[in-house]
Design a protein around this motif. Sequence first.
Motif, PDB file in Angstrom:
ATOM      1  N   SER A 101       9.611  67.566  21.758  1.00 30.84           N
ATOM      2  CA  SER A 101       8.630  68.625  21.871  1.00 30.84           C
ATOM      3  C   SER A 101       8.579  69.052  23.332  1.00 30.84           C
ATOM      4  CB  SER A 101       7.270  68.120  21.394  1.00 30.84           C
ATOM      5  OG  SER A 101       6.890  67.008  22.174  1.00 30.84           O
ATOM      6  N   LYS A 102       7.656  69.925  23.651  1.00 34.35           N
ATOM      7  CA  LYS A 102       7.513  70.358  25.033  1.00 34.35           C
ATOM      8  C   LYS A 102       7.452  69.119  25.922  1.00 34.35           C
ATOM      9  CE  LYS A 102       4.771  73.227  28.050  1.00 34.35           C
ATOM     10  NZ  LYS A 102       3.619  74.103  28.189  1.00 34.35           N
ATOM     11  N   PRO A 103       8.285  69.072  26.975  1.00 34.12           N
ATOM     12  CA  PRO A 103       8.367  67.852  27.771  1.00 34.12           C
ATOM     13  C   PRO A 103       7.078  67.537  28.514  1.00 34.12           C
ATOM     14  CG  PRO A 103       9.599  69.624  28.809  1.00 34.12           C
ATOM     15  CD  PRO A 103       9.159  70.132  27.469  1.00 34.12           C
ATOM     16  N   ALA A 104       6.850  66.259  28.680  1.00 35.26           N
ATOM     17  CA  ALA A 104       5.716  65.784  29.470  1.00 35.26           C
ATOM     18  C   ALA A 104       6.025  66.007  30.943  1.00 35.26           C
ATOM     19  CB  ALA A 104       5.465  64.309  29.184  1.00 35.26           C
ATOM     20  N   ALA A 105       5.014  65.811  31.775  1.00 29.84           N
ATOM     21  CA  ALA A 105       5.179  65.991  33.217  1.00 29.84           C
ATOM     22  C   ALA A 105       6.368  65.186  33.727  1.00 29.84           C
ATOM     23  CB  ALA A 105       3.909  65.560  33.945  1.00 29.84           C
ATOM     24  N   GLY A 106       7.219  65.844  34.476  1.00 33.76           N
ATOM     25  CA  GLY A 106       8.330  65.171  35.123  1.00 33.76           C
ATOM     26  C   GLY A 106       9.601  65.050  34.313  1.00 33.76           C
ATOM     27  N   GLU A 107       9.562  65.259  32.991  1.00 34.27           N
ATOM     28  CA  GLU A 107      10.768  65.007  32.190  1.00 34.27           C
ATOM     29  C   GLU A 107      11.896  65.994  32.503  1.00 34.27           C
ATOM     30  OE1 GLU A 107       9.572  64.547  28.098  1.00 34.27           O
ATOM     31  OE2 GLU A 107       8.992  62.470  28.466  1.00 34.27           O
ATOM     32  N   ALA A 108      11.579  67.268  32.688  1.00 35.67           N
ATOM     33  CA  ALA A 108      12.624  68.218  33.068  1.00 35.67           C
ATOM     34  C   ALA A 108      13.175  67.869  34.445  1.00 35.67           C
ATOM     35  CB  ALA A 108      12.088  69.650  33.035  1.00 35.67           C
ATOM     36  N   LEU A 109      12.300  67.440  35.336  1.00 34.02           N
ATOM     37  CA  LEU A 109      12.719  67.060  36.682  1.00 34.02           C
ATOM     38  C   LEU A 109      13.650  65.853  36.645  1.00 34.02           C
ATOM     39  CD1 LEU A 109      12.513  67.389  39.733  1.00 34.02           C
ATOM     40  CD2 LEU A 109      10.384  66.088  39.666  1.00 34.02           C
ATOM     41  N   GLY A 110      13.318  64.836  35.859  1.00 34.95           N
ATOM     42  CA  GLY A 110      14.173  63.659  35.755  1.00 34.95           C
ATOM     43  C   GLY A 110      15.532  63.980  35.165  1.00 34.95           C
ATOM     44  N   THR A 111      15.544  64.853  34.164  1.00 33.00           N
ATOM     45  CA  THR A 111      16.809  65.269  33.547  1.00 33.00           C
ATOM     46  C   THR A 111      17.660  66.036  34.551  1.00 33.00           C
ATOM     47  OG1 THR A 111      15.722  65.360  31.395  1.00 33.00           O
ATOM     48  CG2 THR A 111      17.812  66.541  31.596  1.00 33.00           C
ATOM     49  N   ALA A 112      17.044  66.985  35.246  1.00 30.56           N
ATOM     50  CA  ALA A 112      17.773  67.777  36.240  1.00 30.56           C
ATOM     51  C   ALA A 112      18.296  66.894  37.368  1.00 30.56           C
ATOM     52  CB  ALA A 112      16.860  68.869  36.803  1.00 30.56           C
ATOM     53  N   TRP A 113      17.499  65.886  37.759  1.00 31.80           N
ATOM     54  CA  TRP A 113      17.910  64.988  38.842  1.00 31.80           C
ATOM     55  C   TRP A 113      19.203  64.252  38.489  1.00 31.80           C
ATOM     56  CZ3 TRP A 113      17.852  59.473  38.774  1.00 31.80           C
ATOM     57  CH2 TRP A 113      18.144  58.881  40.004  1.00 31.80           C
ATOM     58  N   VAL A 114      19.306  63.754  37.269  1.00 27.88           N
ATOM     59  CA  VAL A 114      20.518  63.031  36.881  1.00 27.88           C
ATOM     60  C   VAL A 114      21.717  63.971  36.869  1.00 27.88           C
ATOM     61  CG1 VAL A 114      21.679  61.718  35.065  1.00 27.88           C
ATOM     62  CG2 VAL A 114      19.264  61.307  35.537  1.00 27.88           C
ATOM     63  N   LEU A 115      21.572  65.137  36.243  1.00 26.48           N
ATOM     64  CA  LEU A 115      22.705  66.060  36.148  1.00 26.48           C
ATOM     65  C   LEU A 115      23.135  66.567  37.516  1.00 26.48           C
ATOM     66  CD1 LEU A 115      21.845  68.134  32.959  1.00 26.48           C
ATOM     67  CD2 LEU A 115      23.375  66.170  33.184  1.00 26.48           C
ATOM     68  N   ALA A 116      22.168  66.942  38.344  1.00 31.35           N
ATOM     69  CA  ALA A 116      22.511  67.461  39.668  1.00 31.35           C
ATOM     70  C   ALA A 116      23.075  66.362  40.555  1.00 31.35           C
ATOM     71  CB  ALA A 116      21.287  68.094  40.312  1.00 31.35           C
ATOM     72  N   GLY A 117      22.493  65.165  40.476  1.00 34.40           N
ATOM     73  CA  GLY A 117      22.982  64.063  41.285  1.00 34.40           C
ATOM     74  C   GLY A 117      24.412  63.674  40.968  1.00 34.40           C
ATOM     75  N   SER A 118      24.832  63.919  39.726  1.00 28.54           N
ATOM     76  CA  SER A 118      26.206  63.568  39.354  1.00 28.54           C
ATOM     77  C   SER A 118      27.227  64.398  40.126  1.00 28.54           C
ATOM     78  CB  SER A 118      26.412  63.733  37.846  1.00 28.54           C
ATOM     79  OG  SER A 118      26.398  65.097  37.480  1.00 28.54           O
ATOM     80  N   ALA A 119      26.796  65.541  40.647  1.00 33.80           N
ATOM     81  CA  ALA A 119      27.717  66.375  41.425  1.00 33.80           C
ATOM     82  C   ALA A 119      28.191  65.661  42.684  1.00 33.80           C
ATOM     83  CB  ALA A 119      27.049  67.701  41.787  1.00 33.80           C
ATOM     84  N   LEU A 120      27.358  64.765  43.214  1.00 32.35           N
ATOM     85  CA  LEU A 120      27.769  64.002  44.396  1.00 32.35           C
ATOM     86  C   LEU A 120      28.946  63.086  44.068  1.00 32.35           C
ATOM     87  CD1 LEU A 120      24.206  63.058  45.685  1.00 32.35           C
ATOM     88  CD2 LEU A 120      25.678  64.904  46.516  1.00 32.35           C
ATOM     89  N   GLY A 121      28.856  62.399  42.925  1.00 34.16           N
ATOM     90  CA  GLY A 121      29.962  61.555  42.488  1.00 34.16           C
ATOM     91  C   GLY A 121      31.197  62.363  42.135  1.00 34.16           C
ATOM     92  N   ASN A 122      30.969  63.562  41.618  1.00 33.50           N
ATOM     93  CA  ASN A 122      32.105  64.415  41.252  1.00 33.50           C
ATOM     94  C   ASN A 122      32.978  64.745  42.451  1.00 33.50           C
ATOM     95  OD1 ASN A 122      31.242  64.397  38.621  1.00 33.50           O
ATOM     96  ND2 ASN A 122      30.524  66.504  38.605  1.00 33.50           N
ATOM     97  N   ARG A 123      32.373  64.870  43.627  1.00 35.79           N
ATOM     98  CA  ARG A 123      33.151  65.166  44.838  1.00 35.79           C
ATOM     99  C   ARG A 123      34.152  64.046  45.126  1.00 35.79           C
ATOM    100  NH1 ARG A 123      32.920  70.495  45.732  1.00 35.79           N
ATOM    101  NH2 ARG A 123      30.784  71.197  45.808  1.00 35.79           N
ATOM    102  N   ALA A 124      33.705  62.810  44.975  1.00 37.20           N
ATOM    103  CA  ALA A 124      34.598  61.678  45.211  1.00 37.20           C
ATOM    104  C   ALA A 124      35.692  61.625  44.146  1.00 37.20           C
ATOM    105  CB  ALA A 124      33.808  60.376  45.229  1.00 37.20           C
ATOM    106  N   ILE A 125      35.311  61.873  42.896  1.00 39.03           N
ATOM    107  CA  ILE A 125      36.295  61.877  41.813  1.00 39.03           C
ATOM    108  C   ILE A 125      37.318  62.984  42.036  1.00 39.03           C
ATOM    109  CG2 ILE A 125      36.630  62.224  39.329  1.00 39.03           C
ATOM    110  CD1 ILE A 125      33.806  60.993  38.951  1.00 39.03           C
TER     111      ILE A 125
END
Length: 196
Positions: A101-125
């Motif tokens: 359902s509509k996300p609780a406080a912070g859930e969109a932020l936590g999801t975005a953090w994981v996806l965006a943070g993976s870009a850092l690892g992608n540079r090394a890969i």
Amino acid sequence: MAPVKDSAAADDSLRTHLRAATMAAHDLLDHAMQAASGWQTRSDYARFLALQHAARVPLEDWLAHHAPGDLSPPPQTPLLARDLAALGLGLPAPAPGLTASKPAAGEALGTAWVLAGSALGNRAIAKQVARIGGGEWPTAFLGDDTMMAFWQGLRARIERPAEPDEAEGATRAAEAVFAHFLAVAEHGHAPESLPA
């Protein structure tokens, strides 16, 4: 889950909290993704891209429907589709859709953090892929500058203390996203829901 400190603590940014709370899950996912696909051969690399695509389709869809615009990372699945096509492959079936359902406080932020943070690892890969593939393998996904730009913008938001409900919601979502990717890496499918 690590306890959330008082938001007045200057050294307790949301980023620090999320990193501490998800460190084990992050390490487990890195190991599982490398074991499941890797990028030592062209077929390994294709499997890595296919796993990334399968996992990201439902996450990107969930964000498109539930996240405010500033927490919607740039879609990566079109770049993955381009790389797979360049390798002569079709698209994999997406992981099962996420239901929430509509996300609780912070859930969109936590999801975005994981996806965006993976870009850092992608540079090394990307550096490893360029070396192993002799510069011949496509890297639209690994070299995406728009996700790095999104990450830089997100950093300003997460490098500050968060209210306890936002930190807890972001942590729950980040843990669910790591579990989603882990399930795709280990079994080719994923849990069907984010915590509501």
